[in-house]
Write a protein that holds these residues in place. Structure first.
Motif, PDB file in Angstrom:
ATOM      1  N   ALA A   1       0.921  -1.209  -0.032  1.00 33.44           N
ATOM      2  CA  ALA A   1       0.019   0.003  -0.111  1.00 33.44           C
ATOM      3  C   ALA A   1       0.864   1.156   0.130  1.00 33.44           C
ATOM      4  O   ALA A   1       0.548   2.453  -0.722  1.00 33.44           O
ATOM      5  N   ALA A   2       2.027   1.330   0.813  1.00 34.52           N
ATOM      6  CA  ALA A   2       2.767   2.407   0.875  1.00 34.52           C
ATOM      7  C   ALA A   2       3.405   2.678  -0.591  1.00 34.52           C
ATOM      8  O   ALA A   2       3.568   3.745  -0.970  1.00 34.52           O
TER       9      ALA A   2
ATOM     10  N   LEU B   1       1.454   4.393  -3.163  1.00 34.18           N
ATOM     11  CA  LEU B   1       1.542   5.926  -3.196  1.00 34.18           C
ATOM     12  C   LEU B   1       2.840   6.754  -3.329  1.00 34.18           C
ATOM     13  O   LEU B   1       2.791   7.651  -3.750  1.00 34.18           O
ATOM     14  N   VAL B   2       3.861   5.817  -3.203  1.00 34.20           N
ATOM     15  CA  VAL B   2       5.224   6.007  -3.776  1.00 34.20           C
ATOM     16  C   VAL B   2       5.058   6.446  -5.170  1.00 34.20           C
ATOM     17  O   VAL B   2       5.578   7.479  -5.775  1.00 34.20           O
ATOM     18  N   GLU B   3       4.620   5.345  -5.862  1.00 40.88           N
ATOM     19  CA  GLU B   3       4.596   5.319  -7.263  1.00 40.88           C
ATOM     20  C   GLU B   3       3.654   6.669  -7.831  1.00 40.88           C
ATOM     21  O   GLU B   3       3.861   7.413  -8.939  1.00 40.88           O
ATOM     22  N   GLU B   4       2.742   7.089  -6.965  1.00 42.41           N
ATOM     23  CA  GLU B   4       1.730   8.279  -7.445  1.00 42.41           C
ATOM     24  C   GLU B   4       2.374   9.381  -7.075  1.00 42.41           C
ATOM     25  O   GLU B   4       1.766  10.598  -7.168  1.00 42.41           O
ATOM     26  N   GLY B   5       3.536   9.631  -6.453  1.00 39.04           N
ATOM     27  CA  GLY B   5       4.311  10.695  -6.093  1.00 39.04           C
ATOM     28  C   GLY B   5       3.461  11.075  -4.749  1.00 39.04           C
ATOM     29  O   GLY B   5       3.761  12.639  -4.366  1.00 39.04           O
ATOM     30  N   LYS B   6       2.683  10.548  -3.938  1.00 31.30           N
ATOM     31  CA  LYS B   6       2.184  11.124  -2.499  1.00 31.30           C
ATOM     32  C   LYS B   6       3.002  10.985  -1.512  1.00 31.30           C
ATOM     33  O   LYS B   6       2.842  11.424  -0.431  1.00 31.30           O
ATOM     34  N   LEU B   7       4.083   9.923  -1.703  1.00 33.24           N
ATOM     35  CA  LEU B   7       4.695   9.562  -0.533  1.00 33.24           C
ATOM     36  C   LEU B   7       6.380   9.311  -1.212  1.00 33.24           C
ATOM     37  O   LEU B   7       6.734   8.952  -2.194  1.00 33.24           O
ATOM     38  N   ASP B   8       7.286  10.003  -0.284  1.00 38.41           N
ATOM     39  CA  ASP B   8       8.496  10.070  -0.828  1.00 38.41           C
ATOM     40  C   ASP B   8       9.450   9.103   0.158  1.00 38.41           C
ATOM     41  O   ASP B   8       9.484   9.158   1.421  1.00 38.41           O
ATOM     42  N   LEU B   9      10.203   8.049  -0.461  1.00 37.25           N
ATOM     43  CA  LEU B   9      10.863   7.157   0.432  1.00 37.25           C
ATOM     44  C   LEU B   9      11.856   7.604   1.212  1.00 37.25           C
ATOM     45  O   LEU B   9      12.153   7.132   2.326  1.00 37.25           O
ATOM     46  N   THR B  10      12.576   8.790   0.610  1.00 36.89           N
ATOM     47  CA  THR B  10      13.833   9.116   1.335  1.00 36.89           C
ATOM     48  C   THR B  10      13.199  10.426   2.254  1.00 36.89           C
ATOM     49  O   THR B  10      13.982  10.907   3.016  1.00 36.89           O
ATOM     50  N   ALA B  11      11.900  10.886   2.335  1.00 37.71           N
ATOM     51  CA  ALA B  11      11.635  12.017   3.186  1.00 37.71           C
ATOM     52  C   ALA B  11      11.435  11.515   4.675  1.00 37.71           C
ATOM     53  O   ALA B  11      11.291  10.250   4.586  1.00 37.71           O
ATOM     54  N   PRO B  12      11.950  12.525   5.638  1.00 42.04           N
ATOM     55  CA  PRO B  12      11.748  12.163   7.015  1.00 42.04           C
ATOM     56  C   PRO B  12      10.297  11.784   7.304  1.00 42.04           C
ATOM     57  O   PRO B  12       9.497  12.568   6.911  1.00 42.04           O
ATOM     58  N   VAL B  13      10.145  10.918   8.297  1.00 48.31           N
ATOM     59  CA  VAL B  13       8.798  10.680   8.573  1.00 48.31           C
ATOM     60  C   VAL B  13       7.994  11.891   9.165  1.00 48.31           C
ATOM     61  O   VAL B  13       6.843  11.818   9.099  1.00 48.31           O
ATOM     62  N   HIS B  14       8.620  12.581   9.792  1.00 47.66           N
ATOM     63  CA  HIS B  14       8.067  13.780  10.163  1.00 47.66           C
ATOM     64  C   HIS B  14       7.569  14.909   9.363  1.00 47.66           C
ATOM     65  O   HIS B  14       6.662  15.686   9.863  1.00 47.66           O
ATOM     66  N   ARG B  15       7.814  14.620   8.258  1.00 55.11           N
ATOM     67  CA  ARG B  15       7.087  15.355   7.015  1.00 55.11           C
ATOM     68  C   ARG B  15       5.627  15.021   6.956  1.00 55.11           C
ATOM     69  O   ARG B  15       4.864  15.847   6.907  1.00 55.11           O
ATOM     70  N   TYR B  16       5.471  13.857   7.275  1.00 50.28           N
ATOM     71  CA  TYR B  16       3.893  13.187   7.628  1.00 50.28           C
ATOM     72  C   TYR B  16       3.340  13.200   8.809  1.00 50.28           C
ATOM     73  O   TYR B  16       2.222  13.492   8.656  1.00 50.28           O
TER      74      TYR B  16
ATOM     75  N   ARG C   1      20.342  11.419  12.204  1.00 49.78           N
ATOM     76  CA  ARG C   1      19.568  11.676  11.079  1.00 49.78           C
ATOM     77  C   ARG C   1      18.074  11.451  11.475  1.00 49.78           C
ATOM     78  O   ARG C   1      17.806  10.373  12.091  1.00 49.78           O
ATOM     79  N   PRO C   2      17.104  11.826  10.523  1.00 47.15           N
ATOM     80  CA  PRO C   2      15.925  11.643  11.014  1.00 47.15           C
ATOM     81  C   PRO C   2      15.364  10.256  10.277  1.00 47.15           C
ATOM     82  O   PRO C   2      16.068   9.762   9.401  1.00 47.15           O
ATOM     83  N   MET C   3      14.481   9.508  10.952  1.00 49.16           N
ATOM     84  CA  MET C   3      14.090   8.385  10.327  1.00 49.16           C
ATOM     85  C   MET C   3      13.256   8.860   9.151  1.00 49.16           C
ATOM     86  O   MET C   3      12.755   9.681   9.215  1.00 49.16           O
ATOM     87  N   THR C   4      13.309   7.971   8.199  1.00 52.20           N
ATOM     88  CA  THR C   4      12.769   7.770   6.964  1.00 52.20           C
ATOM     89  C   THR C   4      11.524   7.049   6.803  1.00 52.20           C
ATOM     90  O   THR C   4      11.373   6.128   7.357  1.00 52.20           O
ATOM     91  N   VAL C   5      10.742   7.287   5.455  1.00 56.22           N
ATOM     92  CA  VAL C   5       9.713   6.181   5.302  1.00 56.22           C
ATOM     93  C   VAL C   5      10.432   4.971   4.811  1.00 56.22           C
ATOM     94  O   VAL C   5      10.131   3.875   5.120  1.00 56.22           O
ATOM     95  N   GLU C   6      11.578   4.968   4.003  1.00 56.66           N
ATOM     96  CA  GLU C   6      12.190   3.731   3.892  1.00 56.66           C
ATOM     97  C   GLU C   6      12.778   3.186   5.076  1.00 56.66           C
ATOM     98  O   GLU C   6      12.593   1.861   5.154  1.00 56.66           O
ATOM     99  N   ASP C   7      12.981   3.692   6.097  1.00 59.51           N
ATOM    100  CA  ASP C   7      13.252   3.123   7.617  1.00 59.51           C
ATOM    101  C   ASP C   7      12.210   2.451   8.152  1.00 59.51           C
ATOM    102  O   ASP C   7      12.262   1.270   8.664  1.00 59.51           O
ATOM    103  N   LEU C   8      10.918   3.017   7.829  1.00 57.83           N
ATOM    104  CA  LEU C   8       9.882   2.272   8.259  1.00 57.83           C
ATOM    105  C   LEU C   8       9.636   0.995   7.547  1.00 57.83           C
ATOM    106  O   LEU C   8       9.139  -0.214   8.122  1.00 57.83           O
ATOM    107  N   LEU C   9       9.830   0.983   6.243  1.00 60.75           N
ATOM    108  CA  LEU C   9       9.768  -0.278   5.460  1.00 60.75           C
ATOM    109  C   LEU C   9      10.662  -1.321   5.627  1.00 60.75           C
ATOM    110  O   LEU C   9      10.329  -2.576   5.553  1.00 60.75           O
TER     111      LEU C   9
END
Length: 644
Positions: free
Chosen positions: A111-112, A115-130, A160-168
């Motif tokens: 599911a995540a 959203l990455v493919e649709e440009g709504k979620l950035d793997l490299t972005a810090p989680v705190h962006r969302y 460094r901040p945790m990223t979306v990729e870190d969650l995955l």
């Protein structure tokens, strides 16, 4: 699809056997005439799966099991064994609904990535962006006063901040709180009547409570299994603008026709729900209560599903993101998710499944088989899988176009011993392509008794299957599970009866030196390599133990470590004939334990089984070396060596 579920519910197990195959959905056409054989399997060897599962039911290991195997988009095996309830009064059906626990995580990961493919979620972005509330989380570091021995918890900022990729990929520093550290103790405050990880709380409530706790590790430095994917579910809600359950229903379950998958079982389907295992505490007890609607849509372990539904999800992945004309992900994204995503210097905490000890790495949502020499299970390198704490398990082998899953319900984290036999029996059911039937009757071969006697003995095979990477089943070692924690090599548990346990090594000990060489800073796989070696060779360990003044020196002798799943054959010379049967943990091709087969000679050293799948055998010796036994000589051969 609904008609299929009604059909499966109505069919008895004998009917399934008579029909041969049951389809999981319209993506799985009924297999061609010939059944499993047309898909490359032996029907008789597939039947060993149900026999083994029944033996576990009879022994009280679990009440029932549903197993499904698909190849080339068609179902080769789908069968239920045992009972739906713990009291063992209601027969289990193939359309039974199971709490699948952490088999939820791959679904959330897909599911995540949508959203990455649709440009709504950035793997490299810090989680705190969302999730801005997580921006200021600190990292908890335990320090010990050498004078008093008192342990304190200090806090340091994230490097460094945790990223979306870190969650995955489970490198965010988030844990479940099931260990013994001070950070683990803090995480346990999330559960219970005053916590925020409850079915009457939302993912937003959970994240708000989590924000008050420290991380257990610096983001990106340690693979540690935990609450990352539950946080990812909340990220999906924010990025998509939808509640997580609605996103999954609209974007995954409905398009894939996964009609029985969700976060609770509606009243009309409760008669198909398998009794969950007895669970005493959170977080499992929170997620396992699936008979009522929930507000906490746990992306880490909240889903229920069936074999048919999860096969459709897996087939979409095996098809590189598409099923029945419905495109869920691009092929490139599926490849990214099922390829190693961990840095080379990553440390592994608390897991012998993922990491060097398990011969696997982690992608974005899946464990990926990466090293056949270390793996404890068969399968092609590049196979990917995961499991649930309740015993649910699946894997996908792209090289073999294979999907297999087993659904059982056992006590938390007790499913491992049941996963490996199922996986071995599945690969052991593969037939050798174009195996002909020798015509030995036309020219009978006579072999003298001395030659036959030379072949007698026990042979240990590298594997029970011709389709894996010949997994080694034994090696010289110390018999201890270890993990890296805060840069130190920590003993997770010594194995009873092995050198480490006999020497008094205890869980929690910190190994600082191997043969006088400091191991601070080396990787876990390097440390394991140093601990392994030839049987009967010595190794010295220096350890630090809590409450002990000064280091402890221990000298050990490496012993033969035999992994579960040894494939042995016993060859006996009797009355001028060779009789062969399996004598290890697993059956091998035509050979089973307690059912000796007389093999027919083709030459002085070649034989075959006159029946079954017509396994061929060749006895070989290189000079003065030990006798070797080769099954089905050729590109699909299995090789063994006589051990006595």
């Amino acid at each position: 699809m609904k008609r299929l579920h009604r059909l499966l519910a109505a069919l008895s197990i004998p009917c399934l056997v008579t029909l041969g195959l049951a389809t999981a959905a319209r993506a799985y056409a009924v297999a061609p005439a010939g059944g499993p054989e047309a898909l490359g399997f032996s029907s008789s060897r597939l039947a060993r799966i149900a026999a083994w599962q029944q033996s576990q039911v009879d022994a009280g290991a679990f009440s029932g099991a549903v197993a499904a195997i698909a190849r080339n988009g068609k179902v080769a095996y789908l069968r239920a064994v045992g009972f739906r309830d713990r009291a063992k009064t209601i027969p289990l059906q193939p359309d039974a609904i199971f709490w699948i626990a952490s088999m939820t995580k791959p679904v959330t990961s897909v599911a995540a990535m949508m959203l990455v493919e649709e440009g709504k979620l950035d793997l490299t972005a810090p989680v705190h962006r969302y999730l801005p509330e997580l921006k200021d989380m600190m990292v908890g570091v335990e320090t010990k006063d050498p004078a008093s021995g008192k342990t304190d918890l200090m806090y340091e900022p994230q490097k460094r901040p945790m990223t979306v990729e870190d969650l995955l990929r489970h490198t965010a520093g988030l844990v479940y709180g099931v260990g013994g550290t001070k950070v683990d103790q803090l995480y346990r405050s999330l559960y219970g009547m005053t916590g925020v990880y409850r079915r009457d709380k939302t993912l937003a409530d959970f994240v708000s409570g989590l924000a008050k706790l420290p991380l257990a590790h610096q983001p990106g430095e340690v693979w540690d299994y935990g609450l990352s994917v539950d946080v990812l579910a909340r990220v999906i809600e924010v990025a998509s603008g939808q509640p997580f359950d609605q996103f999954l229903e609209a974007r995954l379950f409905r398009p894939l026709e996964m009609v029985d998958t969700g976060f609770h079982v509606p009243e009309a389907k409760l008669s198909r729900l398998v009794d969950p295992p007895a669970i005493s505490g959170p977080p499992d007890s929170v997620m396992a209560d699936v008979t009522k609607p929930t507000k906490l849509f746990s992306g880490g372990g909240g889903l229920v599903s069936t074999a048919a539904d999860y096969l459709r999800f897996c087939q979409m992945l095996l098809n590189r993101g598409e099923l029945d004309g419905v495109r869920i992900l691009s092929p490139a994204t599926v490849k990214l998710m099922t390829t190693n995503a961990l840095p080379s210097d990553i440390r592994f905490a608390g897991s012998g499944i993922v990491g060097p000890q398990g011969g696997s790495t982690w992608g974005l949502g899946f464990a990926v088989r990466s090293d056949a020499a270390w793996s404890m299970v068969p399968g092609s390198v590049g196979s990917f899988n995961w499991m649930g704490t309740s015993g649910t398990y699946f894997w996908i082998d792209p090289a073999e176009q294979l999907i297999a899953l087993q659904l059982i319900q056992v006590a938390p984290s007790m499913g491992g011993p049941f996963n490996r036999p199922f996986r071995n029996l599945t690969y052991g059911a593969f037939r050798v392509p174009d195996q002909g039937v020798p015509d030995a009757a036309a020219a009978p071969v006579r072999i003298d008794s001395d030659t036959l006697a030379a072949y007698a003995g026990t042979y240990r095979l590298g594997s029970p299957s011709s389709r894996d990477m010949q997994v080694p089943r034994e090696f010289g070692g110390l018999g201890v599970d270890v993990a890296t924690e805060n840069g130190q090599l920590k003993v997770v548990s010594p194995i009873r009866g092995m050198p480490a346990a006999k020497a008094g090594i205890m869980a929690g000990d910190i190994i600082t030196h191997l043969d006088d060489a400091a191991i601070q800073g080396i990787s876990l796989n390097q440390a394991i390599e140093k601990m392994r070696g030839p049987v009967n060779t010595k190794v010295r360990l220096r350890i630090i133990r809590k409450g002990q003044d000064g280091p402890i020196e221990v000298s050990l002798v490496r012993a033969r470590i035999r992994l579960q799943g040894a494939a042995d054959l016993q060859v006996v010379n009797k009355d001028g004939h060779l009789l062969i049967e399996a004598s290890g943990d697993l059956p091998v091709l035509d050979f089973e334990k307690g059912a000796a087969i007389t093999v027919v000679p083709m030459s002085s050293n070649e034989f075959f089984v006159d029946g079954g799948d017509h396994t061929r055998l060749a006895f070989l010796r290189d000079g003065a070396g030990p006798m070797r036994l080769v099954l089905n000589p050729g590109p699909w051969q299995i090789t063994g060596q006589r051990i006595n």
